[in-house]
Motif scaffolding. Sequence first.
Motif, PDB file in Angstrom:
ATOM      1  N   GLY A  59       0.820  -1.204   0.000  1.00  0.00           N
ATOM      2  CA  GLY A  59       0.000   0.000   0.000  1.00  0.00           C
ATOM      3  C   GLY A  59       0.850   1.249   0.000  1.00  0.00           C
ATOM      4  N   ALA A  60       1.946   1.209   0.733  1.00  0.00           N
ATOM      5  CA  ALA A  60       2.831   2.365   0.808  1.00  0.00           C
ATOM      6  C   ALA A  60       3.521   2.621  -0.526  1.00  0.00           C
ATOM      7  CB  ALA A  60       3.878   2.165   1.899  1.00  0.00           C
ATOM      8  N   ILE A  61       3.662   1.602  -1.345  1.00  0.00           N
ATOM      9  CA  ILE A  61       4.286   1.768  -2.651  1.00  0.00           C
ATOM     10  C   ILE A  61       3.233   2.076  -3.716  1.00  0.00           C
ATOM     11  CG2 ILE A  61       5.537   0.557  -4.476  1.00  0.00           C
ATOM     12  CD1 ILE A  61       6.978  -0.980  -2.242  1.00  0.00           C
ATOM     13  N   MET A  62       2.103   1.386  -3.673  1.00  0.00           N
ATOM     14  CA  MET A  62       1.117   1.499  -4.739  1.00  0.00           C
ATOM     15  C   MET A  62       0.351   2.821  -4.728  1.00  0.00           C
ATOM     16  SD  MET A  62       1.512  -0.990  -6.673  1.00  0.00           S
ATOM     17  CE  MET A  62       0.118  -0.705  -7.718  1.00  0.00           C
ATOM     18  N   VAL A  63       0.054   3.373  -3.559  1.00  0.00           N
ATOM     19  CA  VAL A  63      -0.724   4.618  -3.507  1.00  0.00           C
ATOM     20  C   VAL A  63       0.020   5.765  -4.194  1.00  0.00           C
ATOM     21  CG1 VAL A  63      -1.707   6.345  -1.959  1.00  0.00           C
ATOM     22  CG2 VAL A  63      -2.115   3.928  -1.535  1.00  0.00           C
ATOM     23  N   PRO A  64       1.302   6.021  -3.893  1.00  0.00           N
ATOM     24  CA  PRO A  64       1.994   7.083  -4.632  1.00  0.00           C
ATOM     25  C   PRO A  64       2.110   6.806  -6.133  1.00  0.00           C
ATOM     26  CG  PRO A  64       3.215   6.529  -2.653  1.00  0.00           C
ATOM     27  CD  PRO A  64       2.136   5.513  -2.806  1.00  0.00           C
ATOM     28  N   VAL A  65       2.270   5.552  -6.511  1.00  0.00           N
ATOM     29  CA  VAL A  65       2.350   5.210  -7.925  1.00  0.00           C
ATOM     30  C   VAL A  65       1.012   5.491  -8.615  1.00  0.00           C
ATOM     31  CG1 VAL A  65       2.577   3.275  -9.557  1.00  0.00           C
ATOM     32  CG2 VAL A  65       4.196   3.528  -7.680  1.00  0.00           C
ATOM     33  N   PHE A  67      -1.268   7.715  -7.631  1.00  0.00           N
ATOM     34  CA  PHE A  67      -1.426   9.172  -7.708  1.00  0.00           C
ATOM     35  C   PHE A  67      -0.621   9.736  -8.869  1.00  0.00           C
ATOM     36  CE2 PHE A  67      -2.648   9.658  -3.025  1.00  0.00           C
ATOM     37  CZ  PHE A  67      -3.979   9.816  -3.351  1.00  0.00           C
ATOM     38  N   TYR A  68       0.591   9.263  -9.043  1.00  0.00           N
ATOM     39  CA  TYR A  68       1.421   9.725 -10.143  1.00  0.00           C
ATOM     40  C   TYR A  68       0.818   9.327 -11.496  1.00  0.00           C
ATOM     41  CZ  TYR A  68       5.414  10.437 -13.189  1.00  0.00           C
ATOM     42  OH  TYR A  68       6.215  10.845 -14.205  1.00  0.00           O
ATOM     43  N   SER A  69       0.316   8.081 -11.579  1.00  0.00           N
ATOM     44  CA  SER A  69      -0.251   7.596 -12.827  1.00  0.00           C
ATOM     45  C   SER A  69      -1.497   8.362 -13.245  1.00  0.00           C
ATOM     46  CB  SER A  69      -0.588   6.106 -12.698  1.00  0.00           C
ATOM     47  OG  SER A  69       0.584   5.360 -12.497  1.00  0.00           O
ATOM     48  N   PHE A  70      -2.290   8.775 -12.261  1.00  0.00           N
ATOM     49  CA  PHE A  70      -3.519   9.517 -12.555  1.00  0.00           C
ATOM     50  C   PHE A  70      -3.273  11.012 -12.739  1.00  0.00           C
ATOM     51  CE2 PHE A  70      -5.778   5.939 -10.226  1.00  0.00           C
ATOM     52  CZ  PHE A  70      -6.091   5.273 -11.399  1.00  0.00           C
ATOM     53  N   GLY A  71      -2.026  11.444 -12.574  1.00  0.00           N
ATOM     54  CA  GLY A  71      -1.677  12.830 -12.829  1.00  0.00           C
ATOM     55  C   GLY A  71      -1.888  13.767 -11.655  1.00  0.00           C
ATOM     56  N   PHE A  72      -2.022  13.251 -10.447  1.00  0.00           N
ATOM     57  CA  PHE A  72      -2.214  14.097  -9.266  1.00  0.00           C
ATOM     58  C   PHE A  72      -0.911  14.688  -8.753  1.00  0.00           C
ATOM     59  CE2 PHE A  72      -6.018  11.263  -8.688  1.00  0.00           C
ATOM     60  CZ  PHE A  72      -6.924  12.222  -9.105  1.00  0.00           C
ATOM     61  N   ALA A  73       0.207  14.090  -9.117  1.00  0.00           N
ATOM     62  CA  ALA A  73       1.488  14.585  -8.604  1.00  0.00           C
ATOM     63  C   ALA A  73       2.390  15.040  -9.722  1.00  0.00           C
ATOM     64  CB  ALA A  73       2.192  13.497  -7.813  1.00  0.00           C
TER      65      ALA A  73
END
Length: 73
Positions: A59-65, A67-73
Motif C-alpha cells: 500500500g505504501a508503494i502502490m498509492v503514490p504510484v 497518484f502519479y499515474s492519474f496525474g495528481f502529482a
Amino acid sequence: MAGWFGGVNVTALNRGVIVFVVLLSLFLCGPFGGLVLLLATAVGYVPSLVNIRRVYCMGAIMVPVMFYSFGFA
C-alpha cells in the motif's frame, strides 16, 4: 506430471529464475534496470526486517504510484 515435478531440485530452479530475471533486467533496461531491481529487492526485504505484513508495504508503494499515474502529482 506431479511425479516428474516432484523430482525437480527447487533450489536450483530458484537460482535459475533469479539469474534469468537479473539477466533479463540488465539486457532490456541496462544498468538503470539493474539499479531498479536492486532497490526493489531491498524494499522487498523491509517487511521481514521490521516484522510487519507485506500488504502494508504494498500500500505504501502502490498509492503514490497510482497518484502519479492519474496525474495528481
